[in-house]
Write a protein that holds these residues in place. Sequence first.
Motif, PDB file in Angstrom:
ATOM      1  N   VAL A   1       0.832  -1.199   0.000  1.00 66.40           N
ATOM      2  CA  VAL A   1       0.000   0.000   0.000  1.00 66.40           C
ATOM      3  C   VAL A   1       0.867   1.249   0.000  1.00 66.40           C
ATOM      4  O   VAL A   1       1.861   1.330   0.726  1.00 66.40           O
ATOM      5  CB  VAL A   1      -0.923   0.015   1.240  1.00 66.40           C
ATOM      6  CG1 VAL A   1      -1.706   1.314   1.318  1.00 66.40           C
ATOM      7  CG2 VAL A   1      -1.871  -1.177   1.194  1.00 66.40           C
ATOM      8  N   ARG A   2       0.486   2.212  -0.812  1.00 60.67           N
ATOM      9  CA  ARG A   2       1.143   3.520  -0.816  1.00 60.67           C
ATOM     10  C   ARG A   2       0.338   4.417   0.126  1.00 60.67           C
ATOM     11  O   ARG A   2      -0.661   5.022  -0.263  1.00 60.67           O
ATOM     12  CB  ARG A   2       1.164   4.100  -2.230  1.00 60.67           C
ATOM     13  CG  ARG A   2       1.929   5.394  -2.381  1.00 60.67           C
ATOM     14  CD  ARG A   2       1.769   5.976  -3.765  1.00 60.67           C
ATOM     15  NE  ARG A   2       2.269   5.096  -4.815  1.00 60.67           N
ATOM     16  CZ  ARG A   2       2.163   5.353  -6.118  1.00 60.67           C
ATOM     17  NH1 ARG A   2       1.548   6.468  -6.519  1.00 60.67           N
ATOM     18  NH2 ARG A   2       2.628   4.511  -7.005  1.00 60.67           N
ATOM     19  N   SER A   3       0.743   4.512   1.372  1.00 61.68           N
ATOM     20  CA  SER A   3      -0.033   5.239   2.377  1.00 61.68           C
ATOM     21  C   SER A   3      -0.051   6.738   2.098  1.00 61.68           C
ATOM     22  O   SER A   3       0.909   7.306   1.590  1.00 61.68           O
ATOM     23  CB  SER A   3       0.554   4.992   3.772  1.00 61.68           C
ATOM     24  OG  SER A   3      -0.246   5.595   4.764  1.00 61.68           O
TER      25      SER A   3
ATOM     26  N   VAL B   1      -5.076   5.526  -3.469  1.00 59.67           N
ATOM     27  CA  VAL B   1      -5.860   4.994  -4.583  1.00 59.67           C
ATOM     28  C   VAL B   1      -5.054   5.056  -5.881  1.00 59.67           C
ATOM     29  O   VAL B   1      -5.115   4.128  -6.703  1.00 59.67           O
ATOM     30  CB  VAL B   1      -7.194   5.739  -4.716  1.00 59.67           C
ATOM     31  CG1 VAL B   1      -7.919   5.350  -6.006  1.00 59.67           C
ATOM     32  CG2 VAL B   1      -8.092   5.435  -3.511  1.00 59.67           C
ATOM     33  N   ASP B   2      -4.294   6.111  -6.069  1.00 63.53           N
ATOM     34  CA  ASP B   2      -3.425   6.179  -7.253  1.00 63.53           C
ATOM     35  C   ASP B   2      -2.448   5.007  -7.263  1.00 63.53           C
ATOM     36  O   ASP B   2      -2.126   4.467  -8.327  1.00 63.53           O
ATOM     37  CB  ASP B   2      -2.643   7.495  -7.266  1.00 63.53           C
ATOM     38  CG  ASP B   2      -3.520   8.696  -7.602  1.00 63.53           C
ATOM     39  OD1 ASP B   2      -4.617   8.487  -8.143  1.00 63.53           O
ATOM     40  OD2 ASP B   2      -3.098   9.834  -7.302  1.00 63.53           O
ATOM     41  N   GLY B   3      -1.985   4.623  -6.080  1.00 65.39           N
ATOM     42  CA  GLY B   3      -1.100   3.457  -6.003  1.00 65.39           C
ATOM     43  C   GLY B   3      -1.799   2.186  -6.437  1.00 65.39           C
ATOM     44  O   GLY B   3      -1.213   1.340  -7.132  1.00 65.39           O
TER      45      GLY B   3
ATOM     46  N   ARG C   1       1.454   0.295  10.414  1.00 63.79           N
ATOM     47  CA  ARG C   1       2.205   0.195   9.155  1.00 63.79           C
ATOM     48  C   ARG C   1       1.939   1.393   8.247  1.00 63.79           C
ATOM     49  O   ARG C   1       2.826   1.830   7.505  1.00 63.79           O
ATOM     50  CB  ARG C   1       1.827  -1.090   8.407  1.00 63.79           C
ATOM     51  CG  ARG C   1       2.461  -2.342   8.960  1.00 63.79           C
ATOM     52  CD  ARG C   1       2.388  -3.465   7.940  1.00 63.79           C
ATOM     53  NE  ARG C   1       3.348  -3.279   6.860  1.00 63.79           N
ATOM     54  CZ  ARG C   1       3.213  -3.798   5.649  1.00 63.79           C
ATOM     55  NH1 ARG C   1       2.132  -4.502   5.325  1.00 63.79           N
ATOM     56  NH2 ARG C   1       4.126  -3.622   4.734  1.00 63.79           N
ATOM     57  N   HIS C   2       0.706   1.923   8.280  1.00 62.31           N
ATOM     58  CA  HIS C   2       0.398   3.108   7.474  1.00 62.31           C
ATOM     59  C   HIS C   2       1.173   4.322   7.972  1.00 62.31           C
ATOM     60  O   HIS C   2       1.503   5.214   7.182  1.00 62.31           O
ATOM     61  CB  HIS C   2      -1.106   3.394   7.518  1.00 62.31           C
ATOM     62  CG  HIS C   2      -1.883   2.656   6.481  1.00 62.31           C
ATOM     63  ND1 HIS C   2      -2.278   3.225   5.287  1.00 62.31           N
ATOM     64  CD2 HIS C   2      -2.344   1.386   6.458  1.00 62.31           C
ATOM     65  CE1 HIS C   2      -2.954   2.344   4.573  1.00 62.31           C
ATOM     66  NE2 HIS C   2      -3.009   1.207   5.261  1.00 62.31           N
ATOM     67  N   GLY C   3       1.425   4.375   9.270  1.00 59.79           N
ATOM     68  CA  GLY C   3       2.219   5.472   9.822  1.00 59.79           C
ATOM     69  C   GLY C   3       1.545   6.827   9.679  1.00 59.79           C
ATOM     70  O   GLY C   3       0.318   6.942   9.744  1.00 59.79           O
TER      71      GLY C   3
END
Length: 245
Positions: free
Chosen positions: A33-35, A40-42, A141-143
């Motif tokens: 995942v691109r947090s 969504v673009d990720g 993990r999202h930080g």
Amino acid sequence: MLLPGSGSDEVFVRAALEAPLRAIGLTVHAPPVRSGPAVVDGYLHALDEAAAIGGPLLVGGISLGAQVAARWAARRTDGVLAGLLLALPAWIGPPGEAPAAVAALVTAAAVRRDGLGETLASTRESTPRWLGDELARAWHRHGPGLADSLDTAAATPGPSAPELAGLRVPVALVGLRDDPVHPLPVAREWARLAPRSALVTTTLTAFGRDRATLGRALALAWLRAATQSEEAEKDSAERTVLREH
């Protein structure tokens, strides 16, 4: 290519879906995942990269991941797509006041106001223990990007009714009968609209006891959707032969 829900990650996707889907011959790839605001673009970038490799390609996901994958699939015209694997859809079209969108916005606001630790503590008070543990793992993990990820998810449109009705590939759907955040009527409406779909239901309670419950339900839905599609194509071919004679 299977995508996570909002605030979740690829670890959860693999835990819930990988083994049951592998048992029916499907290989699961869940991208990291691109947090943050580009979450969504990720997802879309990962789907485009998978399509560029070539098909046949199965795409889908859980909750937000299912919504993004379905909308992306509805716009493909290159024949690379073989089917959809969609678990826990949350809304159709604009999110509006959908429970999942409201929950994401409320959580994002709490994280910004109170911090992650206090928000998690409060969330644990109102959720089953397994879910609280899972959220704690994924949210850490999202930080720092967690709140922006949740806001982006809550503002992301799902597939429209015409987009779902225009899908021409088998569509496997799973809904939970006791999940207020992902109302079962939404999954039923997706199944009604998608012409080559099969819906299997289970419960959040069963899911909590065994994460693979979701994957088994999705595998069964896929087998049903794919079989129905094969039978429909065979029937159509037989009618064509009869007309020609």
